[in-house]
Design a protein around this motif. Structure first.
Motif, short mmCIF file in Angstrom:
data_model
loop_
_atom_site.label_atom_id
_atom_site.label_comp_id
_atom_site.label_asym_id
_atom_site.label_seq_id
_atom_site.Cartn_x
_atom_site.Cartn_y
_atom_site.Cartn_z
N GLY A 147 0.79 -1.23 0.00
CA GLY A 147 0.00 0.00 0.00
C GLY A 147 0.82 1.27 0.00
N HIS A 148 2.14 1.13 -0.04
CA HIS A 148 3.04 2.29 -0.03
C HIS A 148 3.90 2.32 -1.28
N GLN A 149 3.36 1.81 -2.38
CA GLN A 149 4.14 1.70 -3.62
C GLN A 149 3.44 2.38 -4.80
N PRO A 150 3.34 3.70 -4.79
CA PRO A 150 2.66 4.37 -5.91
C PRO A 150 3.36 4.18 -7.25
N LEU A 151 4.69 4.11 -7.24
CA LEU A 151 5.40 3.91 -8.50
C LEU A 151 5.15 2.50 -9.05
#
Length: 271
Positions: A147-151
């Motif tokens: 959930g902390h991987q926008p890229l």
């Protein structure tokens, strides 16, 4: 040139039901040079974002300097790539000479071009006792990191490293096309934010190789968790440094290898 972490590419997707034109987001790679006192120490292909974190983490995990000695980092963008410029005390120049590398080449190849084979198996300090975790926290950690991987959401082509705190989940994360680079960026971000790595665990989207253990130990973090397997030598290094090593953290489960005493299952510590 303006380096951005994502580029859009057009192509044709051939599927069983036919062909169609597509547009996809691709992660960018840029040559990033670590420059100390005007001399280039290393060049790595990396995602062109969080360069100050990358330079800080790389400097710390290579043992070139401590945070107070790094000072201001100047980031210079060029058509050919990016320079992270740092100025270190005179006493630190010997360490630079001993660890000089040239790492332009494959993404995330943490030992490419190393001058001395002995440096690949350098002695590591012992990690602090630090944080302890419930087994469930570690088992869920890679899902939390997702959930902390926008890229990764945009490109489906990058690694991540996150910092897990007991009972809090992932509180900080960094991404990069190279897994070693993502870890250096995370360690640099922790240092720049004044967060003690001993108070949590590092979580990886990759396997655990020798250098991932080396970097975690040099950062002073006592627990390393990964979605995939460790290598045999990485496990030996973890055992020698007192590092708790957890792998295959996915699907609600986790495998514990070195120093599992920091992990609780039910009412007692794992033996």
């Amino acid at each position: 040139m303006s380096w951005t972490p994502v580029r859009t590419a057009r192509g044709t997707s051939i599927q069983p039901d036919g062909a169609r034109e597509i547009s996809r987001s691709l992660p960018e790679e840029a040559p990033v040079a670590m420059v100390y006192d005007g001399s280039t120490q290393a060049v790595m292909m990396a995602t062109p974002q969080d360069i100050e974190d990358f330079a800080t983490g790389f400097t710390l995990t290579e043992g070139f300097a401590n945070l107070a000695e790094i000072g201001e980092i100047e980031v210079a963008m060029h058509d050919e790539g990016i320079e992270a410029r740092m100025w270190l005390p005179e006493a630190r120049r010997a360490a630079l000479a001993e660890r000089r590398r040239y790492m332009a080449g494959p993404v995330g190849c943490g030992l490419c071009g190393i001058d001395s084979l002995s440096e690949a198996t350098r002695a590591l300090p012992e990690v602090p006792e630090g944080a302890r975790f419930a087994a469930g926290d570690l088992a869920r950690s890679t899902d939390d990191l997702r959930g902390h991987q926008p890229l990764q959401d945009r490109t489906r082509a990058v690694h991540a490293a996150g910092f897990l705190r007991p009972g809090e989940g992932i509180v900080l994360a960094r991404e990069d096309v190279g897994r070693h680079n993502a870890l250096d960026k995370l360690i640099g971000a922790l240092a720049r934010a004044g967060i003690d790595p001993a108070g949590g665990a590092i979580v990886l989207t990759s396997r655990v190789s020798t250098e991932m253990v080396q970097k975690t130990v040099m950062a002073g973090c006592p627990v390393l968790v990964a979605v995939s397997a460790p290598t045999a030598h990485a496990l030996r290094l973890a055992e020698g440094a007192g590092l708790t090593l957890a792998a295959f953290a996915r699907g609600g489960g986790v495998d514990l290898y070195a120093h599992p005493h920091r992990v609780r299952t039910g009412e007692s510590h794992v033996a």
